[in-house]
Structures are given as C-alpha cells and as structure tokens.
Enzyme design. Sequence first.
Site: not given
Length: 342
Positions: A120, A200, A203
């Site tokens: 992240k 993965k 959205k």
Amino acid sequence: MTESKGRQRIFSGIQPTGEPHLGNYLGAIRQWVQQQNAPAPHDALYSIVDYHALTIEMEPGSLDRFTLDLTASLLACGLDPERITLFRQSDVPEHTELGWIFSCVAAMGDLHRMTQFKDKADQNKDNVNVGLFAYPVLQSADILLYKANLVPVGDDQVQHLELARECARRFNRRFGETFPEPQPLLSTVPRLKGLDGSAKMSKSKGNTVSLSEAPEQIRAKLKVAVTDPARLRRNDPGHPEVCNVFTLHGCFTGPANPARVAAIEADCRSAALGCVDCKKELADRIVEQLGPIRDRQAAWRARPDDLRDLLEKGRRKAAEIARATMEEVRVRIGVRAPPNSR
Ligand code: TRP
C-alpha cells in the site's frame, strides 16, 4: 451479550471503500452468511471498519454513505442482524482506545515486516501516513476488544492475525492473562485473480464485477475475461488449474452442481468446451446468483433510516462487550485502580 461458556466468538471486519465486488463476496461475505446459517453458529460480530478505510485518501464525506451502502449490501447477501452483531467501527470508540494501548505493546520490527503495508505504501507514495503503518495494530484491537477466538479472513490477512496473536501474548505477559490468541478461519475459496488476469480483483482496477452490476454489464465483462493464457486457438487443450474462469465456476457452479464442474474440467482439457461458451455459462450463473442480491440491495439502499437503526442496534450490542473489556484493560495496565480498592 455475554460470552457463554465454551462458545467460540468470531470477529471480522470489512472496509467501506466502495461497492463490494466478487472478491469481497466470495472471499468473505458469503462465508460469514454460511457460518451464520450453520446448525450451531458461533457468536459473531462483523464490523464495517471505517477508521481503517481512512488510511487511504478518499473524497471527504464519503465514508458515511459508503458505510450505509455496505450495510445494505451485507444485508442483501443474507447477514441477519438478529443472529449476528453488525456495527460500524467508529461507533464504538474503544477500538481506537485499545489500538493506542496496543501501539505501546506491538514491536516496530513486526510492523515493518507487513507485506500489505509495503504494497500500500508503494501504491500511495504521496500519502504514506502513520495510520497505514499502524493499520494492523488497530486490526488487532478490533479482534481482541471482543476477545474473539476465530477470525474469518483470506490468506492475505494471515500476517495481520499473527500480529494480533503477538499483541495478545505481549499484553498478557506484561499485564497478566487478559486476551485469547485468535486463530484465522481461512477462507476455502481459492485465490481469485482479476478478470483481466492480474494478481488481484480490485474495484480500482475495474477487473471485477460489483454486486450491483446489471446483467448486461456482467455478461460484457465475462466475455473479455482472461482464461488460460496458453489456450490461443479454440482447439487448443485448456488447463483449468490455471484458469480464473474455471476457479469462478467452482464458486458459482460448484455448490449446486459439482458434477457440472467436473464435466467442465474434462471438456476444457479435451477442448470439447471452448472458452467463449464456458464464459457464457459462467456469466449465466453469476447473473442468476447476483440478481436477487442486487434487487435486495437496491431495496435496502432506499431505506437509509432503517439502515441507521440497524447499525445503532449493532452498536449497542458491541459497545456492551467493548466497555467491559476496556474497564478490565484500564485496571490491568494500571491507569485505573481495581474496583474494590477505589
Ligand atoms: N484488514 C482487513 C481487510 O483488509 C479488514 C479488517 C479490519 C479486519 N479489521 C479487521 C478483518 C479485523 C478481520 C478482523 O480485509
């Protein structure tokens, strides 16, 4: 709600970062509902973890709406607030309170090893905030605040759960036996790749199907979904074990019709079944199963006041447990004297 003797307690969390998609549904929500509907369900709490979502930049003011939307989705998927506790993390301030205490217990070195933080931080180079780093500490607090024993999660969360166990051990060693060591309840769903073949579903990458997607959109997305990359021509034999579409058949066709999945596997290998038809069939199953969810979701979203009432009821149930744990913790760490000595 008191912890009845011997009964296991489940806790899990889901971030309100937008429309839930196939990955969330198969990896988490569907399992929560199955567990709830099992003959002897565990005592379960599910939290919409809005403070975790704050670690990623998003439009100001959107978290409340995302939380209500996610509540509607969870209800539409079959979670029943009469049988489980469904609540919003920020409604129970003890989460952040215990989070601070655990940040005085957890080791920097352990946090530095977290692969999700590294990922992240790479993806959000202009916003590597302290919360992103401390994220697993808050997650440990979520779980241990309820003294949960079992945490249904995907394998990407195993490392975070190790930290929760480490927080429990370190706290117990330093302040006395207080917390159980929670175990992961690993999802039986195999790792799903994005429809575009990337690692993965997410959205933001647009490589998945959201729970509110219209049938035509679902069909269009499945039509271009990546299958076995080695299968270039219609008559090439396929390799179902590397095909994401086959994995999805396992999830959507398998439960009601395992024989059909076995047939798809054989016909893919022999090239009797082509990718186009295989994907069409999968789209049919997905449309069939998401259709009713989509309708119920729309119905719930039209009733925001009822959603707020349900979250408030959940808050009350969660807060009762949270308050008791924190009273115990404050005495354990010594910021309050034991009740009988006051
Ligand atoms: N980190 C989890 C995820 O990204 C969400 C989460 C927050 C969670 N708190 C939790 C999961 C506690 C299980 C238990 O999916």
